[in-house]
Scaffold this motif. Sequence first.
Motif, PDB file in Angstrom:
ATOM      1  N   ALA A  78       0.819  -1.211   0.000  1.00 25.11           N
ATOM      2  CA  ALA A  78       0.000   0.000   0.000  1.00 25.11           C
ATOM      3  C   ALA A  78       0.858   1.268   0.000  1.00 25.11           C
ATOM      4  O   ALA A  78       0.343   2.358  -0.254  1.00 25.11           O
ATOM      5  N   GLY A  79       2.152   1.135   0.270  1.00 27.93           N
ATOM      6  CA  GLY A  79       3.019   2.302   0.356  1.00 27.93           C
ATOM      7  C   GLY A  79       3.341   2.982  -0.962  1.00 27.93           C
ATOM      8  O   GLY A  79       3.152   4.190  -1.121  1.00 27.93           O
ATOM      9  N   PRO A  80       3.857   2.254  -1.961  1.00 26.76           N
ATOM     10  CA  PRO A  80       4.230   2.910  -3.222  1.00 26.76           C
ATOM     11  C   PRO A  80       3.006   3.324  -4.038  1.00 26.76           C
ATOM     12  O   PRO A  80       2.060   2.537  -4.199  1.00 26.76           O
ATOM     13  N   LEU A  81       3.037   4.541  -4.547  1.00 26.75           N
ATOM     14  CA  LEU A  81       1.933   5.007  -5.390  1.00 26.75           C
ATOM     15  C   LEU A  81       2.030   4.414  -6.787  1.00 26.75           C
ATOM     16  O   LEU A  81       1.020   4.201  -7.448  1.00 26.75           O
ATOM     17  N   ALA A  82       3.253   4.177  -7.262  1.00 28.03           N
ATOM     18  CA  ALA A  82       3.454   3.558  -8.576  1.00 28.03           C
ATOM     19  C   ALA A  82       3.323   2.046  -8.447  1.00 28.03           C
ATOM     20  O   ALA A  82       3.474   1.476  -7.358  1.00 28.03           O
ATOM     21  N   LYS A  83       3.064   1.398  -9.551  1.00 25.30           N
ATOM     22  CA  LYS A  83       2.986  -0.053  -9.584  1.00 25.30           C
ATOM     23  C   LYS A  83       4.171  -0.607 -10.373  1.00 25.30           C
ATOM     24  O   LYS A  83       4.927   0.121 -10.995  1.00 25.30           O
ATOM     25  N   GLY A  84       4.306  -1.916 -10.359  1.00 25.79           N
ATOM     26  CA  GLY A  84       5.335  -2.568 -11.162  1.00 25.79           C
ATOM     27  C   GLY A  84       6.741  -2.250 -10.706  1.00 25.79           C
ATOM     28  O   GLY A  84       7.016  -2.092  -9.511  1.00 25.79           O
ATOM     29  N   ALA A  85       7.651  -2.121 -11.691  1.00 29.50           N
ATOM     30  CA  ALA A  85       9.074  -1.967 -11.399  1.00 29.50           C
ATOM     31  C   ALA A  85       9.367  -0.680 -10.634  1.00 29.50           C
ATOM     32  O   ALA A  85      10.214  -0.653  -9.734  1.00 29.50           O
ATOM     33  N   HIS A  86       8.667   0.411 -10.984  1.00 29.88           N
ATOM     34  CA  HIS A  86       8.953   1.669 -10.290  1.00 29.88           C
ATOM     35  C   HIS A  86       8.474   1.620  -8.844  1.00 29.88           C
ATOM     36  O   HIS A  86       9.135   2.163  -7.941  1.00 29.88           O
ATOM     37  N   GLY A  87       7.355   0.967  -8.604  1.00 30.99           N
ATOM     38  CA  GLY A  87       6.899   0.797  -7.227  1.00 30.99           C
ATOM     39  C   GLY A  87       7.896  -0.010  -6.410  1.00 30.99           C
ATOM     40  O   GLY A  87       8.152   0.300  -5.238  1.00 30.99           O
ATOM     41  N   PHE A  88       8.467  -1.044  -7.018  1.00 33.17           N
ATOM     42  CA  PHE A  88       9.502  -1.826  -6.333  1.00 33.17           C
ATOM     43  C   PHE A  88      10.724  -0.960  -6.046  1.00 33.17           C
ATOM     44  O   PHE A  88      11.333  -1.058  -4.977  1.00 33.17           O
ATOM     45  N   SER A  89      11.090  -0.087  -7.003  1.00 29.46           N
ATOM     46  CA  SER A  89      12.227   0.819  -6.795  1.00 29.46           C
ATOM     47  C   SER A  89      11.987   1.746  -5.612  1.00 29.46           C
ATOM     48  O   SER A  89      12.912   2.048  -4.848  1.00 29.46           O
ATOM     49  N   GLU A  90      10.736   2.203  -5.454  1.00 28.43           N
ATOM     50  CA  GLU A  90      10.417   3.077  -4.329  1.00 28.43           C
ATOM     51  C   GLU A  90      10.625   2.362  -3.001  1.00 28.43           C
ATOM     52  O   GLU A  90      11.173   2.936  -2.046  1.00 28.43           O
ATOM     53  N   ILE A  91      10.219   1.110  -2.933  1.00 26.97           N
ATOM     54  CA  ILE A  91      10.412   0.333  -1.699  1.00 26.97           C
ATOM     55  C   ILE A  91      11.897   0.057  -1.467  1.00 26.97           C
ATOM     56  O   ILE A  91      12.416   0.247  -0.356  1.00 26.97           O
ATOM     57  N   LEU A  92      12.593  -0.375  -2.511  1.00 26.19           N
ATOM     58  CA  LEU A  92      14.016  -0.715  -2.389  1.00 26.19           C
ATOM     59  C   LEU A  92      14.838   0.497  -1.971  1.00 26.19           C
ATOM     60  O   LEU A  92      15.727   0.390  -1.113  1.00 26.19           O
ATOM     61  N   TYR A  93      14.538   1.655  -2.554  1.00 26.89           N
ATOM     62  CA  TYR A  93      15.299   2.855  -2.208  1.00 26.89           C
ATOM     63  C   TYR A  93      15.110   3.215  -0.742  1.00 26.89           C
ATOM     64  O   TYR A  93      16.068   3.595  -0.050  1.00 26.89           O
ATOM     65  N   ALA A  94      13.884   3.115  -0.240  1.00 23.91           N
ATOM     66  CA  ALA A  94      13.616   3.496   1.155  1.00 23.91           C
ATOM     67  C   ALA A  94      14.438   2.654   2.122  1.00 23.91           C
ATOM     68  O   ALA A  94      15.066   3.184   3.053  1.00 23.91           O
ATOM     69  N   PHE A  95      14.482   1.342   1.913  1.00 21.74           N
ATOM     70  CA  PHE A  95      15.228   0.483   2.826  1.00 21.74           C
ATOM     71  C   PHE A  95      16.733   0.610   2.609  1.00 21.74           C
ATOM     72  O   PHE A  95      17.514   0.445   3.548  1.00 21.74           O
ATOM     73  N   THR A  96      17.149   0.918   1.372  1.00 21.45           N
ATOM     74  CA  THR A  96      18.568   1.166   1.117  1.00 21.45           C
ATOM     75  C   THR A  96      19.029   2.403   1.872  1.00 21.45           C
ATOM     76  O   THR A  96      20.061   2.397   2.554  1.00 21.45           O
ATOM     77  N   SER A  97      18.271   3.486   1.774  1.00 19.17           N
ATOM     78  CA  SER A  97      18.644   4.721   2.451  1.00 19.17           C
ATOM     79  C   SER A  97      18.549   4.578   3.963  1.00 19.17           C
ATOM     80  O   SER A  97      19.358   5.138   4.704  1.00 19.17           O
ATOM     81  N   GLY A  98      17.563   3.811   4.435  1.00 25.66           N
ATOM     82  CA  GLY A  98      17.430   3.607   5.872  1.00 25.66           C
ATOM     83  C   GLY A  98      18.637   2.914   6.471  1.00 25.66           C
ATOM     84  O   GLY A  98      19.102   3.269   7.557  1.00 25.66           O
ATOM     85  N   ALA A  99      19.170   1.914   5.770  1.00 25.90           N
ATOM     86  CA  ALA A  99      20.307   1.152   6.296  1.00 25.90           C
ATOM     87  C   ALA A  99      21.625   1.864   6.089  1.00 25.90           C
ATOM     88  O   ALA A  99      22.547   1.717   6.895  1.00 25.90           O
ATOM     89  N   ALA A 100      21.752   2.647   4.996  1.00 32.31           N
ATOM     90  CA  ALA A 100      23.070   3.149   4.617  1.00 32.31           C
ATOM     91  C   ALA A 100      23.210   4.661   4.628  1.00 32.31           C
ATOM     92  O   ALA A 100      24.329   5.161   4.515  1.00 32.31           O
ATOM     93  N   ASN A 101      22.100   5.413   4.756  1.00 32.61           N
ATOM     94  CA  ASN A 101      22.216   6.860   4.617  1.00 32.61           C
ATOM     95  C   ASN A 101      21.324   7.565   5.623  1.00 32.61           C
ATOM     96  O   ASN A 101      21.341   7.231   6.796  1.00 32.61           O
ATOM     97  N   ASN A 102      20.498   8.513   5.163  1.00 35.25           N
ATOM     98  CA  ASN A 102      19.746   9.348   6.098  1.00 35.25           C
ATOM     99  C   ASN A 102      18.268   8.988   6.194  1.00 35.25           C
ATOM    100  O   ASN A 102      17.480   9.719   6.787  1.00 35.25           O
ATOM    101  N   GLY A 103      17.863   7.878   5.595  1.00 40.81           N
ATOM    102  CA  GLY A 103      16.468   7.461   5.688  1.00 40.81           C
ATOM    103  C   GLY A 103      15.532   8.217   4.781  1.00 40.81           C
ATOM    104  O   GLY A 103      14.341   8.351   5.083  1.00 40.81           O
ATOM    105  N   SER A 104      16.042   8.713   3.645  1.00 40.52           N
ATOM    106  CA  SER A 104      15.177   9.407   2.689  1.00 40.52           C
ATOM    107  C   SER A 104      14.391   8.387   1.871  1.00 40.52           C
ATOM    108  O   SER A 104      14.641   7.184   1.943  1.00 40.52           O
ATOM    109  N   ALA A 105      13.433   8.873   1.082  1.00 42.87           N
ATOM    110  CA  ALA A 105      12.618   7.978   0.264  1.00 42.87           C
ATOM    111  C   ALA A 105      12.164   8.709  -0.990  1.00 42.87           C
ATOM    112  O   ALA A 105      12.179   9.944  -1.044  1.00 42.87           O
TER     113      ALA A 105
END
Length: 215
Positions: A94-121
């Motif tokens: 329910a989090g990503p507004l986009a569907k498909g590959a871009h929606g997956f990118s939105e989820i992946l980026y959030a957890f990548t930034s949370g673990a390695a950077n400033n928690g942006s999304a």
Amino acid sequence: MHDSFTAIGGLVPMFNMQLGELVVGGVGSGLYAVLIYCILAVFIAGLMVGRTPEYVGKKIESREMKLAVIAIAVPPLAILGLTAVACVTGAGLAGPLAKGAHGFSEILYAFTSGAANNGSAFGGLSGNTPFYNLLLALDMFVGRFGVILPVLAIAGGLAAKRRVPEGPGSFPTTGLLWIGLLAAIIVIVGGLTFLPALALGPIADQAQVAAGILL
């Protein structure tokens, strides 16, 4: 704001963070990430020449290698594991507004930034929900302390060891051979870990855009 990047444009900061921020930026965290890869590289070089590996005049033994492997393995486990959880649960999807590959990118980026950077999304991710607040907090905790603690333990162990003078069998940690080995270790161990996820996200997204498919 990050959601305004092209698909490949969004891949670049994502990939930099996934490598441990040792390519561009990452002051502090980038330094200890590259030092962990240096320890791994001298260990592999030591196996090839048949000697106990050395780095900055200190022997790299099993304790240092175990801690280095933990520091390298924890961020991918946090990023990819929690991304997988978000992709198979209703609250996560329910989090990503986009569907498909871009929606997956939105989820992946959030957890990548949370673990390695400033928690942006990406702007398209509705991350201010109990599900994402809790999972991103866990992601940040594991991704930060899971690396910081092994690095501090390695530093303490190396500080207590005596310096070992270089000998004829020591592997040089300067020059083109060392640079090539270190770069290969970073790409093979760090980069290829995330390649399948990047292929499902921003790379597939770019392919869809090139084919005129917009979701």
